[in-house]
Motif scaffolding. Structure first.
Motif, PDB file in Angstrom:
ATOM      1  N   SER A  30      54.750  81.117  52.627  1.00 31.09           N
ATOM      2  CA  SER A  30      55.113  80.867  54.102  1.00 31.09           C
ATOM      3  C   SER A  30      56.125  81.884  54.368  1.00 31.09           C
ATOM      4  O   SER A  30      56.181  82.786  55.531  1.00 31.09           O
ATOM      5  CB  SER A  30      55.192  79.555  54.690  1.00 31.09           C
ATOM      6  OG  SER A  30      55.245  79.636  55.972  1.00 31.09           O
ATOM      7  N   GLU A  47      47.764  85.779  54.613  1.00 28.73           N
ATOM      8  CA  GLU A  47      47.814  84.575  55.358  1.00 28.73           C
ATOM      9  C   GLU A  47      46.516  84.011  54.736  1.00 28.73           C
ATOM     10  O   GLU A  47      46.473  82.609  54.996  1.00 28.73           O
ATOM     11  CB  GLU A  47      47.633  85.086  56.839  1.00 28.73           C
ATOM     12  CG  GLU A  47      48.802  85.421  57.492  1.00 28.73           C
ATOM     13  CD  GLU A  47      48.851  85.766  58.935  1.00 28.73           C
ATOM     14  OE1 GLU A  47      48.250  84.808  59.606  1.00 28.73           O
ATOM     15  OE2 GLU A  47      49.143  87.020  59.158  1.00 28.73           O
ATOM     16  N   PHE A  50      47.372  81.756  52.051  1.00 30.25           N
ATOM     17  CA  PHE A  50      47.962  80.714  52.328  1.00 30.25           C
ATOM     18  C   PHE A  50      47.150  79.566  52.989  1.00 30.25           C
ATOM     19  O   PHE A  50      47.142  78.591  52.641  1.00 30.25           O
ATOM     20  CB  PHE A  50      49.211  81.269  53.296  1.00 30.25           C
ATOM     21  CG  PHE A  50      49.670  79.771  53.991  1.00 30.25           C
ATOM     22  CD1 PHE A  50      50.678  79.466  53.323  1.00 30.25           C
ATOM     23  CD2 PHE A  50      49.661  79.521  55.437  1.00 30.25           C
ATOM     24  CE1 PHE A  50      51.551  78.290  53.786  1.00 30.25           C
ATOM     25  CE2 PHE A  50      50.262  78.485  55.885  1.00 30.25           C
ATOM     26  CZ  PHE A  50      51.018  77.661  55.270  1.00 30.25           C
TER      27      PHE A  50
END
Length: 140
Positions: A30, A47, A50
């Motif tokens: 992050s 992303e 993630f």
């Protein structure tokens, strides 16, 4: 405003960086994404990486609930092992194809990373909730 400079790294050095990114934990990944966003770099691929940490957890739980369908048919004669196995196989195949396709769309910035990671698990969640509701209505 623009300056050329020579990189001393080779192609293999960048491959090592990419492989190190996949081993980062949630907090480190992050913060890495936030640093890249501040510098103006496209972070969709990271992303998705993630969000997939959460998405894969959700889909693992959902696939484990597929076996709970036999609860509504406690009689062994009513149990359909072949049908249950075929259902799991088809759902797994659909999940794999849809997730692969949406992930590539997300990495290429065609759709947002959130949709690329969570659309299929939420679609499966709605399918399982619908079946749960339907089976509960039949049981009562």
């Amino acid at each position: 405003k623009q300056k050329d400079f020579i990189l001393n790294e080779e192609k293999n050095d960048f491959l090592q960086i990419d492989s190190d990114i996949t081993t980062l934990n949630i907090h480190a990944l992050s913060s890495y994404i936030k640093r890249l966003q501040k510098s103006g770099i496209n972070t969709n691929e990271y992303e998705i990486m993630f969000y997939n940490k959460f998405s894969f957890s959700l889909i693992s739980i959902l696939f484990s609930l597929v076996a709970c369908g036999a609860i509504y048919n406690p009689n062994r004669r009513a149990g359909k092992t072949g049908t249950n196995l075929a259902t799991v196989f088809v759902l797994t195949l659909i999940y794999w194809l849809a997730t692969s396709y949406l992930t590539e769309l997300g990495k290429n910035s065609i759709i947002p990373p959130e949709i690329a990671s969570f659309f299929v698990p939420f679609l499966f969640l709605s399918f399982f909730l619908y079946n749960l509701y339907k089976n509960r209505q039949l049981a009562s």
